[in-house]
Design a protein around this motif. Structure first.
Motif, PDB file in Angstrom:
ATOM      1  N   UNK A 226      60.700   3.309 111.944  1.00 57.01           N
ATOM      2  CA  UNK A 226      60.908   4.605 111.061  1.00 57.01           C
ATOM      3  C   UNK A 226      62.437   4.881 110.993  1.00 57.01           C
ATOM      4  N   UNK A 227      63.300   4.516 112.215  1.00 57.11           N
ATOM      5  CA  UNK A 227      64.630   4.725 112.341  1.00 57.11           C
ATOM      6  C   UNK A 227      65.407   3.742 111.061  1.00 57.11           C
ATOM      7  N   UNK A 228      64.843   2.641 110.987  1.00 58.75           N
ATOM      8  CA  UNK A 228      65.351   1.863 110.019  1.00 58.75           C
ATOM      9  C   UNK A 228      65.455   2.403 108.622  1.00 58.75           C
ATOM     10  N   UNK A 229      64.548   3.245 108.335  1.00 58.00           N
ATOM     11  CA  UNK A 229      64.409   3.951 107.087  1.00 58.00           C
ATOM     12  C   UNK A 229      64.885   5.112 107.044  1.00 58.00           C
ATOM     13  N   UNK A 230      65.188   5.831 108.240  1.00 62.07           N
ATOM     14  CA  UNK A 230      65.766   7.168 108.174  1.00 62.07           C
ATOM     15  C   UNK A 230      67.451   7.058 108.702  1.00 62.07           C
ATOM     16  N   UNK A 231      67.605   6.077 109.186  1.00 63.99           N
ATOM     17  CA  UNK A 231      69.156   6.037 109.800  1.00 63.99           C
ATOM     18  C   UNK A 231      70.221   6.060 108.550  1.00 63.99           C
ATOM     19  N   UNK A 232      71.378   6.431 108.922  1.00 60.74           N
ATOM     20  CA  UNK A 232      72.411   6.705 107.797  1.00 60.74           C
ATOM     21  C   UNK A 232      73.292   5.582 107.721  1.00 60.74           C
ATOM     22  N   UNK A 233      74.250   5.397 106.919  1.00 60.50           N
ATOM     23  CA  UNK A 233      75.145   4.259 106.886  1.00 60.50           C
ATOM     24  C   UNK A 233      76.119   4.161 108.004  1.00 60.50           C
ATOM     25  N   UNK A 234      76.301   5.566 108.433  1.00 61.05           N
ATOM     26  CA  UNK A 234      77.318   5.735 109.821  1.00 61.05           C
ATOM     27  C   UNK A 234      76.561   5.479 110.946  1.00 61.05           C
ATOM     28  N   UNK A 235      75.098   5.475 110.998  1.00 56.82           N
ATOM     29  CA  UNK A 235      74.296   4.846 112.323  1.00 56.82           C
ATOM     30  C   UNK A 235      74.641   3.175 112.163  1.00 56.82           C
ATOM     31  N   UNK A 236      74.487   2.796 111.281  1.00 54.47           N
ATOM     32  CA  UNK A 236      74.665   1.214 111.006  1.00 54.47           C
ATOM     33  C   UNK A 236      75.984   0.784 111.587  1.00 54.47           C
ATOM     34  N   UNK A 237      77.047   1.168 111.610  1.00 56.54           N
ATOM     35  CA  UNK A 237      78.264   1.098 112.107  1.00 56.54           C
ATOM     36  C   UNK A 237      78.566   1.345 113.581  1.00 56.54           C
ATOM     37  N   UNK A 238      77.458   1.971 114.266  1.00 56.67           N
ATOM     38  CA  UNK A 238      77.720   2.290 115.665  1.00 56.67           C
ATOM     39  C   UNK A 238      76.877   1.504 116.600  1.00 56.67           C
ATOM     40  N   UNK A 239      77.085   0.853 117.711  1.00 53.50           N
ATOM     41  CA  UNK A 239      76.432   0.087 118.508  1.00 53.50           C
ATOM     42  C   UNK A 239      75.679   0.955 119.350  1.00 53.50           C
ATOM     43  N   UNK A 240      74.367   0.893 119.666  1.00 55.53           N
ATOM     44  CA  UNK A 240      73.821   1.659 120.944  1.00 55.53           C
ATOM     45  C   UNK A 240      74.394   1.318 121.948  1.00 55.53           C
ATOM     46  N   UNK A 241      74.392   2.508 122.900  1.00 54.57           N
ATOM     47  CA  UNK A 241      74.928   2.380 124.308  1.00 54.57           C
ATOM     48  C   UNK A 241      73.626   2.595 125.332  1.00 54.57           C
ATOM     49  N   UNK A 242      74.124   2.632 126.395  1.00 58.45           N
ATOM     50  CA  UNK A 242      73.176   2.613 127.465  1.00 58.45           C
ATOM     51  C   UNK A 242      72.522   3.752 127.734  1.00 58.45           C
ATOM     52  N   UNK A 243      73.027   5.003 127.027  1.00 57.85           N
ATOM     53  CA  UNK A 243      72.726   6.087 127.270  1.00 57.85           C
ATOM     54  C   UNK A 243      72.460   6.935 125.981  1.00 57.85           C
ATOM     55  N   UNK A 244      72.742   6.432 124.764  1.00 58.59           N
ATOM     56  CA  UNK A 244      72.648   7.085 123.791  1.00 58.59           C
ATOM     57  C   UNK A 244      71.971   6.484 122.791  1.00 58.59           C
ATOM     58  N   UNK A 245      71.236   6.961 121.555  1.00 62.88           N
ATOM     59  CA  UNK A 245      70.369   6.164 120.647  1.00 62.88           C
ATOM     60  C   UNK A 245      70.941   5.759 119.515  1.00 62.88           C
ATOM     61  N   UNK A 246      72.109   5.541 119.417  1.00 68.47           N
ATOM     62  CA  UNK A 246      72.761   4.894 118.137  1.00 68.47           C
ATOM     63  C   UNK A 246      72.001   3.587 117.580  1.00 68.47           C
ATOM     64  N   UNK A 247      71.871   3.550 116.322  1.00 68.31           N
ATOM     65  CA  UNK A 247      70.874   2.483 115.735  1.00 68.31           C
ATOM     66  C   UNK A 247      71.661   1.085 115.531  1.00 68.31           C
ATOM     67  N   UNK A 248      72.672   1.321 114.967  1.00 65.19           N
ATOM     68  CA  UNK A 248      73.644  -0.327 114.805  1.00 65.19           C
ATOM     69  C   UNK A 248      73.212  -1.197 113.912  1.00 65.19           C
ATOM     70  N   UNK A 249      72.114  -1.025 113.074  1.00 63.06           N
ATOM     71  CA  UNK A 249      71.694  -1.976 111.867  1.00 63.06           C
ATOM     72  C   UNK A 249      71.561  -1.261 110.700  1.00 63.06           C
TER      73      UNK A 249
END
Length: 350
Positions: A226-249
């Motif tokens: 679901x995140x793959x379809x609903x994420x934004x381009x900004x999400x794609x540029x952020x690496x997920x961290x150990x305590x947050x849910x960034x998407x990174x793809x």
């Protein structure tokens, strides 16, 4: 994206650094550095949620084990994750991983395949090194579990990429079988079972916490789709961290790759003949020829037909199943943290 709870954050911040220290101790700086050992450190150095090693520790603690005895095995699961992601990116010809270009985009396919193979060998080097700490019996049991889980993962991946190659659209039952094999083991059942093995928990508890891990992993993967379809381009540029849910793809990458997700399967069974033909035409278009407009067309149809909502409902249902399984285990602080991890992965905002 949602963050983890303060208590789980504190646990991760305390325990993930020692796991990473253990992980990188098996990734030395040595020759051939440029062509092998340097690239082997790339995906681990990009970060990630470290959820699989955290599950090993929490499962061990939840069943009365010593977390320090589980550190190396936890790190081995993160090594497996790096191997699996690298090969998966090649097979899917993906663009982004953890906010940066995929390995094969940087190093080419031949070198990247070799790097992935070396990472997989490191998994078993790490597990074998458990011998002096855990004893031969537990060490061999862990190796056997990793081998069995590897087979499950490879079988699941065979379905996933095979359906694209043969232009097959599975029904929901077959899709869930694939998901159980590909994601259910190495994202959930495997780490949880490994923790229980190190804790020397009875087989009944090993199965119970493994069942919890599998249900959570399936819910997580559907939510990730679901995140793959609903994420934004900004999400794609952020690496997920150990305590947050960034998407990174990249947004809509699953559509460009032609992946058979629960969203797509539900959408196709709700489409008219012409609509189905249109969706399949987009899915079967070569990745590099798929346009952003085509991706947005499929996302829009999935939203309008209720396929996004349906997949979300299934993820929630699997999450509830995981919670019920978890509540059958002894009441411990680590069990409560497993519940909080479940909440983070299954109910991430999208």
């Amino acid at each position: 994206m949602a963050d983890v709870s303060p208590r789980l954050r504190a646990f991760l911040e305390a325990h993930i650094p020692p796991i990473e220290k253990e992980l990188f101790s098996f990734l030395p700086v040595q020759e051939p550095e440029e062509y092998l050992y340097g690239p082997m450190r790339v995906y681990p150095e990009r970060g990630g949620k470290r959820s699989r090693p955290a599950l090993v520790l929490l499962s061990c603690g939840a069943l009365g084990g010593d977390l320090k005895r589980a550190m190396r095995t936890a790190a081995a699961f993160e090594m497996f994750q790096s191997f699996a992601l690298l090969h998966d990116d090649i097979e899917d010809d993906s663009e982004m991983r953890r906010g940066e270009p995929c390995m094969h985009r940087l190093q080419g396919v031949p070198l990247s395949i070799n790097v992935g193979d070396a990472l997989y060998a490191k998994v078993f080097e790490m597990l074998a090194a458990n011998g002096p700490l855990l004893g031969c019996e537990v060490t061999l049991t862990l190796i056997g579990e990793m081998l069995r889980g590897s087979r499950e993962t490879f079988e699941g991946q065979a379905y996933d990429i095979g359906w694209i190659r043969s232009r097959t659209v599975p029904d929901e039952t077959k899709f869930m079988t694939m998901l159980r094999k590909k994601t259910g083991w190495y994202t959930g059942r495997g780490p949880c079972t490994a923790g229980a093995i190190i804790a020397r928990a009875p087989e009944e508890q090993q199965r119970a916490i493994g069942d919890f891990g599998e249900a959570m992993a399936i819910a997580f993967q559907i939510r990730d789709d679901l995140l793959n379809l609903m994420s934004t381009e900004d999400d794609a540029a952020q690496a997920p961290g150990l305590a947050a849910g960034a998407y990174g793809k990249e947004r809509g990458g699953d559509i460009a790759e032609g992946k058979r997700t629960l969203i797509v399967i539900d959408l196709l069974r709700k489409c008219s003949g012409e609509e189905r033909r249109r969706v399949l035409e987009i899915l079967h278009t070569e990745r590099e020829e798929t346009t952003p407009e085509q991706i947005e067309t499929v996302i829009g149809m999935a939203t309008e037909r209720g396929s996004i909502a349906y997949a979300s409902e299934v993820a929630d249902r699997r999450g509830k199943e995981a919670l019920e399984l978890l509540e059958e285990l002894p009441a411990t602080e680590e069990r409560d943290l497993l519940r909080e991890m479940l909440e983070f992965f299954v109910r991430r905002a999208y």
